[in-house]
Motif scaffolding. Structure first.
Motif, PDB file in Angstrom:
ATOM      1  N   ALA A   1       0.812  -1.221   0.000  1.00  0.00           N
ATOM      2  CA  ALA A   1       0.000   0.000   0.000  1.00  0.00           C
ATOM      3  C   ALA A   1       0.846   1.271   0.000  1.00  0.00           C
ATOM      4  N   ILE A   2       2.047   1.202   0.582  1.00  0.00           N
ATOM      5  CA  ILE A   2       2.871   2.413   0.659  1.00  0.00           C
ATOM      6  C   ILE A   2       3.920   2.472  -0.447  1.00  0.00           C
ATOM      7  N   LYS A   3       4.070   1.411  -1.214  1.00  0.00           N
ATOM      8  CA  LYS A   3       5.090   1.380  -2.269  1.00  0.00           C
ATOM      9  C   LYS A   3       4.824   2.486  -3.292  1.00  0.00           C
ATOM     10  N   GLY A   4       5.826   3.307  -3.525  1.00  0.00           N
ATOM     11  CA  GLY A   4       5.705   4.378  -4.508  1.00  0.00           C
ATOM     12  C   GLY A   4       5.207   5.696  -3.945  1.00  0.00           C
ATOM     13  N   ARG A   5       4.805   5.705  -2.682  1.00  0.00           N
ATOM     14  CA  ARG A   5       4.313   6.956  -2.072  1.00  0.00           C
ATOM     15  C   ARG A   5       5.474   7.731  -1.454  1.00  0.00           C
ATOM     16  N   ASP A   6       5.269   9.034  -1.266  1.00  0.00           N
ATOM     17  CA  ASP A   6       6.290   9.815  -0.588  1.00  0.00           C
ATOM     18  C   ASP A   6       6.196   9.581   0.914  1.00  0.00           C
ATOM     19  N   ARG A   7       7.073  10.212   1.677  1.00  0.00           N
ATOM     20  CA  ARG A   7       7.192   9.925   3.102  1.00  0.00           C
ATOM     21  C   ARG A   7       5.911  10.170   3.894  1.00  0.00           C
ATOM     22  N   ILE A   8       5.324  11.342   3.725  1.00  0.00           N
ATOM     23  CA  ILE A   8       4.144  11.670   4.520  1.00  0.00           C
ATOM     24  C   ILE A   8       2.942  10.832   4.100  1.00  0.00           C
ATOM     25  N   ASP A   9       2.776  10.616   2.798  1.00  0.00           N
ATOM     26  CA  ASP A   9       1.685   9.750   2.333  1.00  0.00           C
ATOM     27  C   ASP A   9       1.854   8.331   2.868  1.00  0.00           C
ATOM     28  N   SER A  10       3.087   7.846   2.875  1.00  0.00           N
ATOM     29  CA  SER A  10       3.354   6.505   3.405  1.00  0.00           C
ATOM     30  C   SER A  10       3.012   6.442   4.888  1.00  0.00           C
ATOM     31  N   LEU A  11       3.446   7.448   5.623  1.00  0.00           N
ATOM     32  CA  LEU A  11       3.165   7.470   7.056  1.00  0.00           C
ATOM     33  C   LEU A  11       1.669   7.517   7.319  1.00  0.00           C
ATOM     34  N   ASN A  12       0.941   8.348   6.585  1.00  0.00           N
ATOM     35  CA  ASN A  12      -0.504   8.431   6.771  1.00  0.00           C
ATOM     36  C   ASN A  12      -1.184   7.086   6.496  1.00  0.00           C
ATOM     37  N   GLU A  13      -0.683   6.379   5.487  1.00  0.00           N
ATOM     38  CA  GLU A  13      -1.228   5.049   5.163  1.00  0.00           C
ATOM     39  C   GLU A  13      -0.963   4.072   6.308  1.00  0.00           C
ATOM     40  N   ILE A  14       0.222   4.135   6.886  1.00  0.00           N
ATOM     41  CA  ILE A  14       0.575   3.276   8.014  1.00  0.00           C
ATOM     42  C   ILE A  14      -0.307   3.586   9.223  1.00  0.00           C
TER      43      ILE A  14
ATOM     44  N   LYS B   1      -4.298  10.354  15.771  1.00  0.00           N
ATOM     45  CA  LYS B   1      -3.585  10.411  17.057  1.00  0.00           C
ATOM     46  C   LYS B   1      -2.398  11.368  17.022  1.00  0.00           C
ATOM     47  N   TYR B   2      -1.857  11.618  15.841  1.00  0.00           N
ATOM     48  CA  TYR B   2      -0.619  12.381  15.738  1.00  0.00           C
ATOM     49  C   TYR B   2      -0.841  13.739  15.083  1.00  0.00           C
ATOM     50  N   SER B   3      -0.196  14.755  15.639  1.00  0.00           N
ATOM     51  CA  SER B   3      -0.236  16.087  15.040  1.00  0.00           C
ATOM     52  C   SER B   3       0.653  16.104  13.805  1.00  0.00           C
ATOM     53  N   GLU B   4       0.522  17.163  13.000  1.00  0.00           N
ATOM     54  CA  GLU B   4       1.373  17.278  11.816  1.00  0.00           C
ATOM     55  C   GLU B   4       2.845  17.338  12.202  1.00  0.00           C
ATOM     56  N   GLN B   5       3.137  17.999  13.301  1.00  0.00           N
ATOM     57  CA  GLN B   5       4.523  18.087  13.767  1.00  0.00           C
ATOM     58  C   GLN B   5       5.052  16.717  14.174  1.00  0.00           C
ATOM     59  N   GLU B   6       4.218  15.945  14.845  1.00  0.00           N
ATOM     60  CA  GLU B   6       4.616  14.595  15.251  1.00  0.00           C
ATOM     61  C   GLU B   6       4.796  13.683  14.035  1.00  0.00           C
ATOM     62  N   LYS B   7       3.947  13.876  13.035  1.00  0.00           N
ATOM     63  CA  LYS B   7       4.096  13.091  11.795  1.00  0.00           C
ATOM     64  C   LYS B   7       5.419  13.418  11.104  1.00  0.00           C
TER      65      LYS B   7
ATOM     66  N   ALA C   1       8.095  14.383  12.505  1.00  0.00           N
ATOM     67  CA  ALA C   1       9.168  13.780  13.303  1.00  0.00           C
ATOM     68  C   ALA C   1       9.304  12.286  12.996  1.00  0.00           C
ATOM     69  N   LEU C   2       8.173  11.596  12.850  1.00  0.00           N
ATOM     70  CA  LEU C   2       8.211  10.174  12.510  1.00  0.00           C
ATOM     71  C   LEU C   2       8.775   9.956  11.109  1.00  0.00           C
TER      72      LEU C   2
ATOM     73  N   LYS D   1      12.180   7.917  10.054  1.00  0.00           N
ATOM     74  CA  LYS D   1      12.277   6.908   9.000  1.00  0.00           C
ATOM     75  C   LYS D   1      13.419   7.246   8.055  1.00  0.00           C
ATOM     76  N   ASN D   2      13.533   8.509   7.667  1.00  0.00           N
ATOM     77  CA  ASN D   2      14.565   8.907   6.721  1.00  0.00           C
ATOM     78  C   ASN D   2      15.956   8.756   7.316  1.00  0.00           C
ATOM     79  N   ASP D   3      16.095   9.016   8.613  1.00  0.00           N
ATOM     80  CA  ASP D   3      17.389   8.845   9.275  1.00  0.00           C
ATOM     81  C   ASP D   3      17.823   7.376   9.228  1.00  0.00           C
ATOM     82  N   ILE D   4      16.869   6.474   9.498  1.00  0.00           N
ATOM     83  CA  ILE D   4      17.160   5.039   9.438  1.00  0.00           C
ATOM     84  C   ILE D   4      17.554   4.659   8.014  1.00  0.00           C
TER      85      ILE D   4
END
Length: 224
Positions: free
Chosen positions: A47-60, A69-75, A77-78, A82-85
């Protein structure tokens, strides 16, 4: 479908087509997802393949039932976590990570005077191309800062065709994800899906492996 002889350019997705950097993305997202209590599975990965970071996170987050549950700022940060990893994993990438058949396909395209460009949803595409030592084939990479909407919107593939100074009916787009093939189709570019043909059945042409990417195979599968 346009005549095959009309094709002048090939628009490439990166992850899953040029290299298997998707496994690094998948592992990075899995760490983030499991870190916030969301179970990882194949359906979520697809479901997240091919999506950008925020779209992928929202899907997750939607899959875990915690989209609100998460604010835009918290998203953000998450997504940064992911990008750091991912950046740490990316350090080991090298030309050995180029997928089977791709090097020969690129050489064949060049020999036959096709233009090529990377149309990836990843902001890390320039670094990955450098790690793979493919800058000579791909001096052009779509800058995500120059498009309004990422995949599955058509913007990235429309921009890629424009950067090659070609009309959309002069291009082929190659992608390995549902979202990516949808983006190619929305751009009215001929789509080649690489992977499970049942999953990517919306593609104009299907191949199960990058090893099948040759001009002869594409021509043979071209609809009249």
């Amino acid at each position: 479908m346009t005549d095959f002889a009309n094709i002048k350019g090939v628009l490439f997705d990166l992850n899953g087509i040029i290299t298997d950097s998707w496994r690094y993305h998948s592992q990075s997202w899995r760490q983030v997802a499991e870190g916030i209590g969301i179970q990882w599975n194949k359906e979520l990965e697809e479901a997240i393949k091919g999506r950008d970071r925020i779209d992928s996170l929202n899907e997750i987050l939607r899959a875990g039932g915690i989209a609100d549950k998460y604010s835009e700022q918290e998203k953000e940060a998450l997504a940064d976590k992911k990008n750091d990893i991912y950046q740490q994993m990316l350090e080991v990438m090298n030309p050995d990570d180029i997928l089977p058949g791709i090097r020969d396909f690129l050489a064949e395209l060049r020999l036959n005077h096709y233009q090529m460009i990377i149309a990836s949803a990843s902001a890390n595409a320039p670094k990955e191309i450098q790690k793979l030592e493919l800058e000579d084939y791909f001096p052009l990479i779509v800058d995500l800062a120059n498009i309004k909407h990422n995949k599955p919107a058509p913007d990235v593939y429309l921009k890629a065709a424009d950067m090659l100074h070609l009309k959309v009916d002069q291009c082929i787009g190659i992608d390995d994800g549902i979202v990516g093939v949808a983006s190619i189709n929305a751009a009215n570019v001929i789509s080649i899906g690489v992977g499970d043909p049942e999953v990517l059945k919306m593609a104009d042409i299907n191949f199960e492996s990058t090893k099948e990417l040759t001009l002869a195979n594409i021509r043979q599968n071209w609809s009249k």
